[in-house]
Enzyme design. Structure first.
Site, mmCIF file in Angstrom:
data_model
loop_
_atom_site.group_PDB
_atom_site.id
_atom_site.type_symbol
_atom_site.label_atom_id
_atom_site.label_comp_id
_atom_site.label_asym_id
_atom_site.label_seq_id
_atom_site.Cartn_x
_atom_site.Cartn_y
_atom_site.Cartn_z
ATOM 1 N N ASP A 33 1.731 -6.523 -5.821
ATOM 2 C CA ASP A 33 0.727 -5.791 -5.054
ATOM 3 C C ASP A 33 0.795 -4.305 -5.410
ATOM 4 O O ASP A 33 1.345 -3.503 -4.658
ATOM 5 C CB ASP A 33 0.994 -6.040 -3.554
ATOM 6 C CG ASP A 33 -0.091 -5.481 -2.661
ATOM 7 O OD1 ASP A 33 -1.082 -4.953 -3.181
ATOM 8 O OD2 ASP A 33 0.067 -5.553 -1.431
ATOM 9 N N TRP A 34 0.209 -3.960 -6.550
ATOM 10 C CA TRP A 34 0.164 -2.565 -7.015
ATOM 11 C C TRP A 34 -1.167 -1.963 -6.561
ATOM 12 O O TRP A 34 -2.219 -2.342 -7.044
ATOM 13 C CB TRP A 34 0.307 -2.544 -8.537
ATOM 14 C CG TRP A 34 0.125 -1.198 -9.196
ATOM 15 C CD1 TRP A 34 -0.059 0.021 -8.611
ATOM 16 C CD2 TRP A 34 0.123 -0.957 -10.615
ATOM 17 N NE1 TRP A 34 -0.175 0.997 -9.562
ATOM 18 C CE2 TRP A 34 -0.062 0.438 -10.802
ATOM 19 C CE3 TRP A 34 0.262 -1.772 -11.740
ATOM 20 C CZ2 TRP A 34 -0.127 1.015 -12.065
ATOM 21 C CZ3 TRP A 34 0.206 -1.191 -13.005
ATOM 22 C CH2 TRP A 34 0.024 0.192 -13.157
ATOM 23 N N GLU A 35 -1.084 -0.999 -5.606
ATOM 24 C CA GLU A 35 -2.309 -0.375 -5.067
ATOM 25 C C GLU A 35 -2.316 1.100 -5.463
ATOM 26 O O GLU A 35 -1.671 1.898 -4.811
ATOM 27 C CB GLU A 35 -2.357 -0.530 -3.559
ATOM 28 C CG GLU A 35 -2.432 -2.005 -3.155
ATOM 29 C CD GLU A 35 -2.581 -2.204 -1.653
ATOM 30 O OE1 GLU A 35 -3.084 -1.307 -0.956
ATOM 31 O OE2 GLU A 35 -2.188 -3.268 -1.178
ATOM 32 N N PHE A 36 -3.028 1.433 -6.503
ATOM 33 C CA PHE A 36 -3.771 0.663 -7.481
ATOM 34 C C PHE A 36 -3.525 1.305 -8.824
ATOM 35 O O PHE A 36 -3.270 2.519 -8.877
ATOM 36 C CB PHE A 36 -5.292 0.693 -7.184
ATOM 37 C CG PHE A 36 -5.664 -0.052 -5.928
ATOM 38 C CD1 PHE A 36 -5.750 -1.438 -5.916
ATOM 39 C CD2 PHE A 36 -5.900 0.643 -4.755
ATOM 40 C CE1 PHE A 36 -6.097 -2.134 -4.753
ATOM 41 C CE2 PHE A 36 -6.247 -0.057 -3.579
ATOM 42 C CZ PHE A 36 -6.343 -1.440 -3.588
ATOM 43 N N ALA A 42 0.813 -1.214 0.000
ATOM 44 C CA ALA A 42 0.000 0.000 0.000
ATOM 45 C C ALA A 42 0.853 1.272 0.000
ATOM 46 O O ALA A 42 0.424 2.303 -0.508
ATOM 47 C CB ALA A 42 -0.928 -0.001 1.210
#
Ligand SMILES: *[C@@H]1O[C@H](CO)[C@@H](O)[C@H](O)[C@H]1NC(C)=O
Ligand SMILES: *[C@@H]1O[C@H](CO)[C@@H](O)[C@H](O)[C@H]1NC(C)=O
Ligand SMILES: *[C@@H]1O[C@H](CO)[C@@H](O)[C@H](O)[C@H]1NC(C)=O
Ligand SMILES: *[C@@H]1O[C@H](CO)[C@@H](O)[C@H](O)[C@H]1NC(C)=O
Ligand SMILES: *[C@@H]1O[C@H](CO)[C@@H](O)[C@H](O)[C@H]1NC(C)=O
Ligand SMILES: *[C@@H]1O[C@H](CO)[C@@H](O)[C@H](O)[C@H]1NC(C)=O
Ligand SMILES: *[C@@H]1O[C@H](CO)[C@@H](O)[C@H](O)[C@H]1NC(C)=O
Length: 383
Positions: A149-152, A110
């Site tokens: 985990d690319w947010e976003f 995140a």
């Protein structure tokens, strides 16, 4: 406490869904189920503290690419060379446990730089460099897979680029497996609770076809749906929401309706509660007015801390049928969280939808005897 009729209704729902799913089941072998947990590198909770018998997969969080070279420069990560030591300790510990567990390295998180991922995903040269480095690092430190985990992604174009990244990544992983004659690394991604982002910014859909073809599965972050920012209390990972479609069930349905194969879906559950400060002690239901976060770091409280809050005299615990969630409150504070009951219901639901499995965020927040994790693992075994 919940009334027995509330509990009965929820159980009936779960069992009905389960019966429907069992009837339509075929004889094709199902892919390996996933009972996973993320692990945040943390000296006070070393990898040796993890009860690996309760899980099939564990995600090491996090590592980020260098913003100039686009590589995972492990020696230069924060904490310098200790990152390399931490990886080695982690994978060696997980391999030598009485119940060995599959390990994945998770890239992003995140707090990582979303624009950097946008640039890497948009440029095939940068993609190749980034992908090569991720495979080299995963192999060098003994991980079995890679999680992204690319947010976003912020725009429809970035979602499209993400699909290109997954394709190129899968091809590189397959080539590497062939040339080294090793089993291919796993490739997964952590994604939004729904197939499209619709609450802010440009409406945008995940690249569902590319996910089906190129990823082993996605970890759906079916939590943090409500928080003190709403100015009213709400179920942070409620199954339903009578006021909106921001709920676990709506999100999972949106993924399935968009064409994502259920066997590619892994449902996320939080091992923490979110807290609110009540505006009026007399108003303490779901949707009660609040004046900011309650106790805990950024209004978040570990499950074991919620149990301590619940033990105080004057605290009440409520299982709410409308949202399929549990909350507790006293005269000042309100906490929405997951307990043994809500986790069991969710797992029944996930199995009824034929999902691949579940994951938890994050190791260290359960009770010291892994109460929730144990319940989840048992609940999934019942069928
Ligand atoms: C790269 O990241 C470092 C550390 O966060 C930061 O100080 C620097 O400004 C960034 N450089 C670029 C070109 O983004
Ligand atoms: C994030 O990445 C973008 C694109 O590479 C860069 O311009 C920006 O400086 C980076 N921000 C930080 C804080 O490193
Ligand atoms: C892609 O990135 C490379 C460096 O990795 C750079 O040389 C090239 O100009 C970039 N291409 C575009 C279209 O931005
Ligand atoms: C990464 O790039 C290096 C240098 O080109 C190459 O030797 C290596 O085989 C590549 N690794 C993978 C996993 O593609
Ligand atoms: C919550 O209250 C703040 C301060 O009054 C306000 O700026 C914000 O828009 C409110 N948020 C929502 C979701 O209503
Ligand atoms: C919720 O409703 C909005 C507006 O109709 C829609 O754009 C969005 O895709 C829906 N999301 C889910 C998860 O059903
Ligand atoms: C409510 O819980 C908080 C946090 O544990 C505690 O400090 C406070 O005294 C409690 N309030 C009441 C009225 O019991």
């Amino acid at each position: 406490m919940a009334t027995s009729s509330n509990l009965k209704q929820l159980l009936t729902l779960a069992l009905t869904l389960l019966a429907v799913a069992t009837k339509s089941s075929t004889c094709t072998p199902s892919p390996t189920r996933v009972k996973a947990i993320y692990y945040l590198d943390n000296p006070t909770f070393p990898p040796s503290s993890i009860d690996t018998s309760l899980f099939t997969h564990i995600f090491y969080a996090f590592v980020v690419p260098n913003n100039i070279t686009y590589k995972l420069e492990i020696q230069q990560q924060q904490g310098s060379s200790s990152k390399a030591t931490s990886f080695t300790t982690f994978t060696n510990t997980c391999k030598t446990k009485p119940s060995p567990i599959t390990t994945l390295i998770s890239i992003g998180g995140a707090n990582s730089n979303s624009s950097l991922f946008a640039f890497i995903a948009s440029n095939s040269t940068a993609r190749a460099t980034f992908i090569n480095s991720s495979i080299e690092v995963a192999r060098a430190y003994g991980f079995n897979g890679i999680d992204f985990d690319w947010e976003f992604p912020q725009t429809a174009k970035e979602m499209n680029d993400l699909g290109d990244l997954f394709l190129q990544w899968r091809n590189a992983i397959s080539d590497e497996a062939i040339s080294t004659r090793r089993p291919p690394l796993l490739l997964t991604a952590a994604v939004y609770f729904a197939a499209g982002l619709f609450l802010s910014g440009e409406p945008r859909m995940y690249p569902v076809d590319s996910i089906n073809k190129n990823l082993d599965w996605i970890n759906v972050m079916s939590y943090d749906l409500h928080g003190a920012w709403n100015n009213v209390t709400g179920a942070p990972s409620g199954m339903f929401d009578p006021r909106s479609n921001v709920s676990v069930v709506s999100g999972l349905f949106s993924w399935i309706q968009s064409g994502l194969l259920p066997e590619k879906l892994v449902m996320g559950m939080p091992l923490y509660g979110k807290t609110w400060k009540l505006q009026d002690p007399g108003k303490h239901g779901v949707g009660a007015p609040s004046v900011g976060p309650g106790p805990g770091v950024d209004g978040g409280m570990a499950y074991f801390q919620v149990l301590n809050f619940n033990k105080q005299t004057g605290t009440k615990v409520v299982h709410d049928k409308q949202t399929g969630s549990v909350y507790s409150y006293n005269e000042s504070y309100w906490i929405g969280y997951e307990d043994l009951f809500t986790v069991s219901i969710k797992i029944g639901f996930a199995q009824a939808l034929k999902l691949r499995g579940y994951f938890f965020w994050v190791a260290g927040l359960d009770t010291s005897d892994w109460e929730i994790s144990t319940q989840a693992s048992k609940a999934w075994k019942l069928v």
